[in-house]
Design a protein around this motif. Structure first.
Motif, PDB file in Angstrom:
ATOM      1  N   MET A   9      41.887  40.177 -17.858  1.00 37.39           N
ATOM      2  CA  MET A   9      43.024  40.330 -16.914  1.00 37.39           C
ATOM      3  C   MET A   9      43.217  38.989 -16.182  1.00 37.39           C
ATOM      4  SD  MET A   9      45.082  42.565 -14.964  1.00 37.39           S
ATOM      5  CE  MET A   9      44.537  44.191 -15.421  1.00 37.39           C
ATOM      6  N   ALA A  10      44.400  38.383 -16.285  1.00 39.04           N
ATOM      7  CA  ALA A  10      44.661  37.098 -15.613  1.00 39.04           C
ATOM      8  C   ALA A  10      45.252  37.349 -14.228  1.00 39.04           C
ATOM      9  CB  ALA A  10      45.634  36.275 -16.436  1.00 39.04           C
ATOM     10  N   ILE A  11      44.642  36.751 -13.212  1.00 35.39           N
ATOM     11  CA  ILE A  11      45.146  36.873 -11.844  1.00 35.39           C
ATOM     12  C   ILE A  11      45.384  35.457 -11.335  1.00 35.39           C
ATOM     13  CG2 ILE A  11      44.706  37.690  -9.506  1.00 35.39           C
ATOM     14  CD1 ILE A  11      42.927  39.824 -10.642  1.00 35.39           C
ATOM     15  N   LEU A  12      46.572  35.220 -10.790  1.00 33.89           N
ATOM     16  CA  LEU A  12      46.913  33.867 -10.363  1.00 33.89           C
ATOM     17  C   LEU A  12      46.981  33.803  -8.839  1.00 33.89           C
ATOM     18  CD1 LEU A  12      47.980  31.042 -11.221  1.00 33.89           C
ATOM     19  CD2 LEU A  12      50.259  32.015 -11.086  1.00 33.89           C
ATOM     20  N   ARG A  13      46.263  32.858  -8.287  1.00 33.89           N
ATOM     21  CA  ARG A  13      46.397  32.599  -6.854  1.00 33.89           C
ATOM     22  C   ARG A  13      46.797  31.144  -6.676  1.00 33.89           C
ATOM     23  NH1 ARG A  13      43.214  30.342  -2.555  1.00 33.89           N
ATOM     24  NH2 ARG A  13      44.255  31.009  -0.674  1.00 33.89           N
ATOM     25  N   ILE A  14      47.926  30.941  -5.958  1.00 32.13           N
ATOM     26  CA  ILE A  14      48.379  29.566  -5.727  1.00 32.13           C
ATOM     27  C   ILE A  14      48.239  29.309  -4.233  1.00 32.13           C
ATOM     28  CG2 ILE A  14      50.338  27.977  -5.883  1.00 32.13           C
ATOM     29  CD1 ILE A  14      51.355  29.738  -8.205  1.00 32.13           C
ATOM     30  N   GLY A  15      47.317  28.408  -3.913  1.00 33.13           N
ATOM     31  CA  GLY A  15      46.922  28.229  -2.512  1.00 33.13           C
ATOM     32  C   GLY A  15      48.063  27.844  -1.591  1.00 33.13           C
ATOM     33  N   ASP A  16      49.020  27.047  -2.086  1.00 31.78           N
ATOM     34  CA  ASP A  16      50.082  26.600  -1.166  1.00 31.78           C
ATOM     35  C   ASP A  16      51.383  27.379  -1.369  1.00 31.78           C
ATOM     36  OD1 ASP A  16      50.705  25.545  -3.576  1.00 31.78           O
ATOM     37  OD2 ASP A  16      50.888  23.464  -2.923  1.00 31.78           O
ATOM     38  N   ASP A  17      51.287  28.576  -1.930  1.00 35.39           N
ATOM     39  CA  ASP A  17      52.459  29.463  -1.995  1.00 35.39           C
ATOM     40  C   ASP A  17      52.981  29.734  -0.590  1.00 35.39           C
ATOM     41  OD1 ASP A  17      53.163  30.178  -4.511  1.00 35.39           O
ATOM     42  OD2 ASP A  17      52.125  32.091  -4.506  1.00 35.39           O
ATOM     43  N   LEU A  18      54.272  29.944  -0.492  1.00 36.56           N
ATOM     44  CA  LEU A  18      54.850  30.340   0.797  1.00 36.56           C
ATOM     45  C   LEU A  18      55.628  31.634   0.608  1.00 36.56           C
ATOM     46  CD1 LEU A  18      56.438  27.005   2.026  1.00 36.56           C
ATOM     47  CD2 LEU A  18      54.420  28.122   2.948  1.00 36.56           C
TER      48      LEU A  18
END
Ligand SMILES: Cc1cc2nc3c(=O)[nH]c(=O)nc-3n(C[C@H](O)[C@H](O)[C@H](O)COP(=O)(O)OP(=O)(O)OC[C@H]3O[C@@H](n4cnc5c(N)ncnc54)[C@H](O)[C@@H]3O)c2cc1C
Length: 269
Positions: free
Chosen positions: A1-10
């Protein structure tokens, strides 16, 4: 299962963006006419001459069709076809929950096409449905409002069950609001921006593909240069309507491709 977290998302409240643009335009001397319908764009000898509204004609050499789900109706009233399809998107907003801090990141579970972010003390979460509801705005009544969009909570619960191991909160958190909107999908998942091929002064800013908010300042900027300088500041050929050829674009095929783009928003899986 791929989970994406983008630290500088707004994330932000979408309504504030529209109000912000309107205020900025007003401060530059633009006259706003809220809730004014553009019935059709007036064209003479291949050039835009203005727009027809219920309160009369507004003369103008340039018109930008940015009517969202109604882009096709505005253009088609003047004989211009646009290959895009309004497609329902329907997130839940939960009741406030302890621990749902505003500083938590957005989460996207790519394989399941589920996203979640903090919202008003709870969470906003939604999905990119396998079988999205596509709309032809001419089937709806003239006074149809997006807030009357028919929604289907069952679809969201089905996806919540798919990700219960990763986001068990989705099945537990009481729902405060079920929202709906009609972003516009295109056959290749890219916006439609720039001039109509055979009518001088007619421009599009549409086909948002559920990503119009984030890119709107940049698109507004390049479109303004495009109109004033008669050329975009960078090569935007991949966003023009001309990339689809002269048409006709068979409606069945367009809807099939638009639905594919929607369900693969997080990439082919
Ligand atoms: C649930 C949901 C989640 C989303 N999430 C994101 C996200 O995370 N990131 C992101 O970037 N984007 C997101 N989007 C997409 C974003 O909201 C759209 O890209 C954006 O609103 C599209 O802007 P638009 O100007 O094309 O259309 P709209 O915002 O729909 O604006 C079109 C305007 O034209 C008006 N209009 C229509 N017909 C006429 C007419 N005949 N005359 C005059 N005015 C007319 C309408 O009333 C409306 O005000 C989301 C959308 C939804 C629904």
């Amino acid at each position: 299962m791929a989970i994406l977290r983008i630290g500088d998302d707004l994330y932000f409240n979408p309504a504030q963006l529209a109000v912000g643009f309107a205020r900025a335009a007003q401060s530059c001397g633009v006259e706003l006419l809220p809730n004014m319908t553009a019935n059709r764009v007036l064209i003479e000898a291949g050039r835009v001459t203005g727009g027809e509204t219920p309160r009369g004609v507004i003369h103008a050499p340039v018109v930008v069709d940015a009517a969202g789900a109604w882009t096709r109706q505005v253009a088609e009233a003047s004989g211009i076809r646009v290959p895009l399809v309004p497609t329902a998107q329907q997130p839940f907003v939960t009741e406030p929950l302890s621990g749902a801090l505003a500083t938590l990141p957005m989460v996207r579970i790519m394989d399941a096409a589920v996203y979640m972010r903090p919202c008003d003390g709870g969470f906003l979460w939604g999905v990119y449905e396998e079988d999205p509801k596509l709309f032809d705005m001419t089937d709806l009544s003239e006074d149809f409002d997006v807030k009357d969009l028919p929604l289907d909570a069952g679809v969201l619960w089905q996806y919540a069950r798919d990700v219960q191991a990763q986001l068990p909160i989705l099945l537990k958190a009481p729902v405060r609001k079920h929202r709906g909107g009609l972003p516009t999908m295109t056959a290749d998942g890219q916006h439609i921006v720039g001039p109509a091929p055979h009518v001088r002064g007619f421009y599009f800013a549409s086909g948002c593909n559920v990503a119009g908010l984030s890119i709107s300042p940049a698109l507004g900027d390049v479109l303004a240069s495009w109109i004033l300088d008669c050329a975009p500041p960078i090569d935007l050929t991949p966003l023009t309507i001309s990339r689809f050829g002269e048409g006709p674009w068979p409606e069945d095929e367009l809807r099939k491709q638009a639905a594919w783009q929607y369900r693969h928003f997080y990439g082919a899986r």
